[in-house]
Write an enzyme that holds these catalytic residues in place. Structure first.
Site, PDB file in Angstrom:
ATOM      1  N   GLU A   1     152.615 146.263   6.015  1.00  0.00           N
ATOM      2  CA  GLU A   1     152.550 145.108   5.107  1.00  0.00           C
ATOM      3  C   GLU A   1     152.454 143.809   5.901  1.00  0.00           C
ATOM      4  O   GLU A   1     151.798 142.856   5.452  1.00  0.00           O
ATOM      5  CB  GLU A   1     153.784 145.083   4.201  1.00  0.00           C
ATOM      6  CG  GLU A   1     153.837 146.203   3.174  1.00  0.00           C
ATOM      7  CD  GLU A   1     154.326 147.526   3.729  1.00  0.00           C
ATOM      8  OE1 GLU A   1     154.333 148.512   2.977  1.00  0.00           O
ATOM      9  OE2 GLU A   1     154.707 147.574   4.926  1.00  0.00           O
ATOM     10  N   TYR A   2     153.096 143.779   7.075  1.00  0.00           N
ATOM     11  CA  TYR A   2     153.070 142.558   7.879  1.00  0.00           C
ATOM     12  C   TYR A   2     151.647 142.204   8.294  1.00  0.00           C
ATOM     13  O   TYR A   2     151.252 141.026   8.272  1.00  0.00           O
ATOM     14  CB  TYR A   2     153.951 142.725   9.118  1.00  0.00           C
ATOM     15  CG  TYR A   2     154.018 141.480   9.975  1.00  0.00           C
ATOM     16  CD1 TYR A   2     154.879 140.442   9.650  1.00  0.00           C
ATOM     17  CD2 TYR A   2     153.199 141.337  11.089  1.00  0.00           C
ATOM     18  CE1 TYR A   2     154.934 139.288  10.418  1.00  0.00           C
ATOM     19  CE2 TYR A   2     153.242 140.187  11.866  1.00  0.00           C
ATOM     20  CZ  TYR A   2     154.115 139.164  11.523  1.00  0.00           C
ATOM     21  OH  TYR A   2     154.152 138.020  12.279  1.00  0.00           O
ATOM     22  N   PHE A   3     150.858 143.200   8.658  1.00  0.00           N
ATOM     23  CA  PHE A   3     149.486 142.933   9.100  1.00  0.00           C
ATOM     24  C   PHE A   3     148.459 142.979   7.971  1.00  0.00           C
ATOM     25  O   PHE A   3     147.272 142.784   8.211  1.00  0.00           O
ATOM     26  CB  PHE A   3     149.095 143.922  10.200  1.00  0.00           C
ATOM     27  CG  PHE A   3     149.671 143.569  11.544  1.00  0.00           C
ATOM     28  CD1 PHE A   3     149.338 142.375  12.172  1.00  0.00           C
ATOM     29  CD2 PHE A   3     150.560 144.426  12.176  1.00  0.00           C
ATOM     30  CE1 PHE A   3     149.875 142.036  13.405  1.00  0.00           C
ATOM     31  CE2 PHE A   3     151.104 144.091  13.414  1.00  0.00           C
ATOM     32  CZ  PHE A   3     150.759 142.897  14.027  1.00  0.00           C
TER      33      PHE A   3
END
Length: 401
Positions: free
Chosen positions: A308-310
């Site tokens: 989700e971060y990327f």
């Protein structure tokens, strides 16, 4: 094993250092002023104490420990009616580092020695020691407290501070040694396996869902006690073997001693991370542990995860980062560049009584502290309103999910 403050100290007093006590260009005296409060503990006769002088800066590389002496005497001992007690200190490097307005704490130990600790004004060490000894700031004279009847357990925070003074906390569980030797042989397993063992042997006494804060501290304390038990067994074997070919090799002894100390520090950090991960697992919190972000940085935990971060389409406001530091001091800044997408970084630490100066700077640098609830009382009410407990943090992450 009981560890009250009275096990280590009989009495202590604190005050701020004046110019004449610290500046050789102002005065050549080697005496502490305002010492009359120590008379009940030092008596009326001249006496010289073996003394450890300790300069405690928040930067570990600046800490200085040196042995010396303090002499208690009456400067007017020949006067028929007047007394003027003084406390003379031998020349030492910790006092050379001291500045006007620094805090000095003089404590009489249970071994009838003295400990002199100098802390820079506004430092975390100053805040911690004032809390530990229950002392208040005094500008001109030592306000001395008696601990001889103190029987309350130090607790996790108190033992942490005691250890920072170089004092050994006796914590062992000898009843578990045989079981550990059966499971692991003569060598400790990985930190992950040992943390699992600690949780397994304490599982019926904690509740990671209902009370994650107390559970984290209970697991940390229990693993430390088990580790110290196993460590003592290993150290005793090494002592019987001796050091080097002739058993008296000083360099080998020093190397072994340093390895013991380093292993203690590193294992505490891994245990902290292992137990925290288990609490997140039990509470069904999604996370990625130790994944690389920008510039090969590796935040300890990313929520809900590195995928989700990327994902540029994943809302930034639903991302959370948590860094871990068993002790924060000046190392808390290391987490700031660890996740560029997340502006407010969260940091969980077991450090008690971090100074207002540092917690204010953390806030200015967009670092939100997470503190286990039972360490909250070591902080001022003003500071506490700015913190999250572990339970609060879990709820925050759960709401963002």
């Amino acid at each position: 094993m009981s560890n009250p403050l009275s096990k280590f100290f009989v009495a202590a007093g604190a005050k701020r250092l004046s110019a004449v006590e610290t500046r050789p260009d102002t005065s050549n005296q080697h005496e502490f002023n305002g010492v009359v409060g120590f008379k009940n503990f030092f008596g009326s006769e001249r006496i010289t104490f073996d003394t450890d002088f300790l300069y405690l800066a928040d930067e570990e590389e600046k800490e200085i420990l040196e042995k010396g002496h303090l002499t208690w005497y009456d400067a007017r001992e020949n006067h028929p009616t007047r007394t003027e007690f003084r406390l003379y200190y031998s020349t030492n490097n910790p006092m050379k580092e001291a500045q006007e307005e620094d805090m000095v704490i003089i404590a009489k130990t249970a071994e009838d020695k003295l400990l002199v600790v100098i802390c820079p004004k506004g430092s975390t060490h100053e805040s911690q020691l004032l809390w530990l000894f229950g002392l208040e700031e005094s500008e001109n004279r030592f306000i001395v407290k008696d601990y001889s009847e103190q029987r309350a357990e130090l607790g996790y925070a108190g033992k942490t501070i005691i250890s920072s003074l170089g004092l050994e906390i006796e914590e062992e569980e000898p009843d578990y040694l045989e079981d550990m030797l059966k499971r692991f042989g003569n060598k400790l397993p990985s930190t992950f396996i040992f943390s699992e063992y600690a949780r397994e042997t304490l599982k019926n006494e904690v509740s990671p869902i209902e009370n994650p804060d107390d559970t984290l501290i209970a697991w940390m304390e229990w693993e430390e006690r088990l580790f110290r038990t196993f460590e003592k067994y290993q150290v005793q074997i090494k002592l019987k073997e001796g050091f080097g070919k002739d058993g008296l090799d000083v360099d080998d002894f020093i190397s072994f001693s340093l390895s013991v100390q380093n292993k203690r520090k590193s294992r505490a950090g891994y245990a902290f991370e292992n137990h925290l991960a288990e609490i997140f697992n039990v509470n069904s919190i999604l996370y990625t542990r130790g994944a690389k972000t920008e510039r090969n940085n590796k935040p300890d935990f990313l929520f809900p995860g590195i995928k989700e971060y990327f994902d540029k389409d994943f809302p930034t406001e639903l991302l959370t980062m948590l860094g871990l530091k068993t002790t924060a001091k000046d190392r808390w800044r290391q987490i700031i560049p660890e996740a560029d997408r997340i502006s407010l970084k969260h940091l969980i630490t077991l450090e008690p009584a971090i100074s207002k100066n540092q917690t204010n700077e953390m806030k200015e640098q967009s670092v939100q502290l997470v503190i286990p609830a039972n360490i909250f009382p070591t902080y001022s009410k003003e500071q506490q309103v700015e913190f999250l407990s572990l339970s609060d943090f879990i709820q925050l992450v759960r709401n963002r999910r």
